[in-house]
Scaffold this motif. Sequence first.
Motif, PDB file in Angstrom:
ATOM      1  N   ALA A 106       2.919  -4.934  -4.675  1.00  0.00           N
ATOM      2  CA  ALA A 106       1.427  -5.411  -4.119  1.00  0.00           C
ATOM      3  C   ALA A 106       1.916  -6.657  -2.957  1.00  0.00           C
ATOM      4  O   ALA A 106       2.795  -7.273  -3.281  1.00  0.00           O
ATOM      5  N   LYS A 107       0.849  -6.894  -2.045  1.00  0.00           N
ATOM      6  CA  LYS A 107       1.433  -7.837  -1.107  1.00  0.00           C
ATOM      7  C   LYS A 107       0.692  -8.969  -1.777  1.00  0.00           C
ATOM      8  O   LYS A 107      -0.182  -9.117  -2.295  1.00  0.00           O
ATOM      9  N   SER A 108       1.240 -10.127  -1.425  1.00  0.00           N
ATOM     10  CA  SER A 108       1.030 -11.329  -1.804  1.00  0.00           C
ATOM     11  C   SER A 108       0.049 -12.126  -0.918  1.00  0.00           C
ATOM     12  O   SER A 108       0.013 -11.689   0.252  1.00  0.00           O
ATOM     13  N   VAL A 109      -1.146 -12.413  -1.319  1.00  0.00           N
ATOM     14  CA  VAL A 109      -2.171 -12.950  -0.717  1.00  0.00           C
ATOM     15  C   VAL A 109      -2.002 -14.136   0.157  1.00  0.00           C
ATOM     16  O   VAL A 109      -1.263 -14.953  -0.041  1.00  0.00           O
TER      17      VAL A 109
ATOM     18  N   TYR B 252      -7.915  -6.393  -4.903  1.00  0.00           N
ATOM     19  CA  TYR B 252      -7.712  -5.481  -4.008  1.00  0.00           C
ATOM     20  C   TYR B 252      -8.419  -6.138  -2.516  1.00  0.00           C
ATOM     21  O   TYR B 252      -9.578  -6.691  -2.789  1.00  0.00           O
ATOM     22  N   ALA B 253      -7.489  -6.108  -1.596  1.00  0.00           N
ATOM     23  CA  ALA B 253      -7.900  -6.443  -0.306  1.00  0.00           C
ATOM     24  C   ALA B 253      -9.142  -5.768   0.030  1.00  0.00           C
ATOM     25  O   ALA B 253      -9.219  -4.362   0.034  1.00  0.00           O
TER      26      ALA B 253
ATOM     27  N   GLY C  37      -6.081  -1.935  -0.034  1.00  0.00           N
ATOM     28  CA  GLY C  37      -4.714  -1.888  -1.014  1.00  0.00           C
ATOM     29  C   GLY C  37      -4.788  -3.084  -1.728  1.00  0.00           C
ATOM     30  O   GLY C  37      -5.494  -4.123  -1.898  1.00  0.00           O
ATOM     31  N   MET C  38      -3.768  -3.208  -2.830  1.00  0.00           N
ATOM     32  CA  MET C  38      -3.565  -4.338  -4.027  1.00  0.00           C
ATOM     33  C   MET C  38      -3.158  -5.302  -3.418  1.00  0.00           C
ATOM     34  O   MET C  38      -2.088  -5.641  -2.778  1.00  0.00           O
ATOM     35  N   LEU C  39      -3.642  -6.547  -3.896  1.00  0.00           N
ATOM     36  CA  LEU C  39      -2.950  -7.871  -3.563  1.00  0.00           C
ATOM     37  C   LEU C  39      -2.450  -8.446  -5.047  1.00  0.00           C
ATOM     38  O   LEU C  39      -2.845  -8.236  -6.269  1.00  0.00           O
ATOM     39  N   GLU C  40      -1.628  -9.413  -4.744  1.00  0.00           N
ATOM     40  CA  GLU C  40      -1.125 -10.147  -6.041  1.00  0.00           C
ATOM     41  C   GLU C  40      -1.190 -11.772  -5.670  1.00  0.00           C
ATOM     42  O   GLU C  40      -1.535 -12.041  -4.562  1.00  0.00           O
ATOM     43  N   ASP C  41      -0.955 -12.630  -6.906  1.00  0.00           N
ATOM     44  CA  ASP C  41      -0.942 -13.822  -6.837  1.00  0.00           C
ATOM     45  C   ASP C  41      -2.231 -14.605  -6.133  1.00  0.00           C
ATOM     46  O   ASP C  41      -2.304 -15.565  -5.546  1.00  0.00           O
TER      47      ASP C  41
END
Length: 549
Positions: free
Chosen positions: A289-292, A472-473, A481-485
């Motif tokens: 997942a993309k880091s926020v 999720y963004a 899509g999913m986000l992380e952090d």
Amino acid sequence: MRRRDFVGLTGLAAGACFLPNFPSLGGTPVDPARLLEGIDPALKKRLADAALNAAKSAGASYADVRIGRYLNQSIFTREKQVQNIVSGESFGAGVRVLANGTWGFAATNTVTEASLAKAAQLAVAIAKANAKVQKEQVKLAPQKGFGEVSWKTPIQQNAFEVPVAQKVELLLAANAKATDNGAAFVNSALFQINEQKYFASTDGSYIDQDVHRIWPTFSVTAIDRASGKFRTRDALNAPMGLGYEYLTPKAADKVAGPAGSGVVGYRNSYDMLEDAALAAKQVKEKLTAKSVTPGKYDLVLDPNHLGLTIHESVGHPLELDRVLGYEANYAGTSFATLEWKAKQIPYGSKLVNIVADKLQPGSLGAVGYDDEGVKTKQWDLIREGMLVNYEKIRDQAHIVNQAESDGCCYADSWNSVQFQRMPNVSLQPGPAKHSVDEMIKGVDKGIYIAGRGSYSIDQQRYNFQFGGQVFYAIEKGRITGMLEDVAYQANTQEFWNSCAAICDQSDYRLFGSFFDGKGQPSQVSAVSHGSSTTRFNGVNVINTARKIG
């Protein structure tokens, strides 16, 4: 300690360590078959009368006695293995008295008429000794006696009647669902509690209650072996004041999250196998997942996440003993002082209506009577964004010029002194039909958050930071899509004043805290927090993985 013993003990502990703030349930180990034994109410009345009569004879102006049998069973598993099964029982009686305007308390695990009378006499002696140094006498709100009454959690199936093998089979099946869907590791657990409580007082109450709670849970982990990176996701359900029927899934109790998230919410029944399989898929997705990017976002918060924020930023700061400073040297005080309330400063936006409730079916805090013999009820805490009331018990009501207790007194054991505890505290759903997908469509730049994560809050319950399980963004009205952090920071007032939309009753669900700590010596209680999915505009989001400097 030998190495083999050390490894064995730490292995058992590992089954519990994934649970936040996991405590010892206490009690004496007991054969599971004995958990179904009961105690004759007539015997409990005779025991209680022995204590009450002895207290009055010794000079008490008021006395109450709690005869308690506290049962628990905990099952821990990991992948294909059972790590530990513990069944415990704690049985005894506590006597609380008022003498010379001062409290005294004593307890005994020898439950006989003579022992209870002796405990009552000791409690009176302690009260009289305390009275020599107490500056102000205790003032109890009046409370009528109810005579002989009873209340029981309205369960359909007593979890203690279900064979241990059947419960183990369910946990191992959930583990298998997780590993079959790509999880590297999975721990699961099932907690059951039954409080058989008998309360009697010189007010004329003899109250027999049978309280049941249950909590199935797990933690799933996925690993990228090339990089060593790993991610986890815990169960997205809530502990409940229900019986084993909670673990029989019903389609009507399932609530879908926003389109594109895959998140599923649960009401009065829980599909543990479905949740475990979904968790495995989501933890694998979290690995890539993309880091926020830090900044201001509109947050759409699922009830299984928002419940913890309600607990910390509303439930605790509105406990009157915390407001008055009695909790100052353990878990902090409260910004919401009597002086602050008098200034009529908005706690939140006009959409924010929050109630305290000890009656809500299925909730962890639901009982018929509290541990002072007060009949429970629902009352407003925040109405249209304004603080209108606190949570209080019999010896606190006069401080805020009120004539009665709110019925939120509780002790976690027969040998603990009952004191003010948080009732169920819930955000009321929006009055107009409004779905989660409709809420998402109104967000240009935001994040949807589900599940309880790490958090921190200051000693006055004002400045805080909360994480979650999955993020999720939201971009131009849809999940992308999913986000992380992800974690968000705010203070209690700015956060609740940013509340911009609340879904309707059809989305309403409970979050629960099974082991909420408070007091010195520390006690735990169980409490639920209800809400529908809610949007908060312009909240500061930070990236928890970024290093400063």
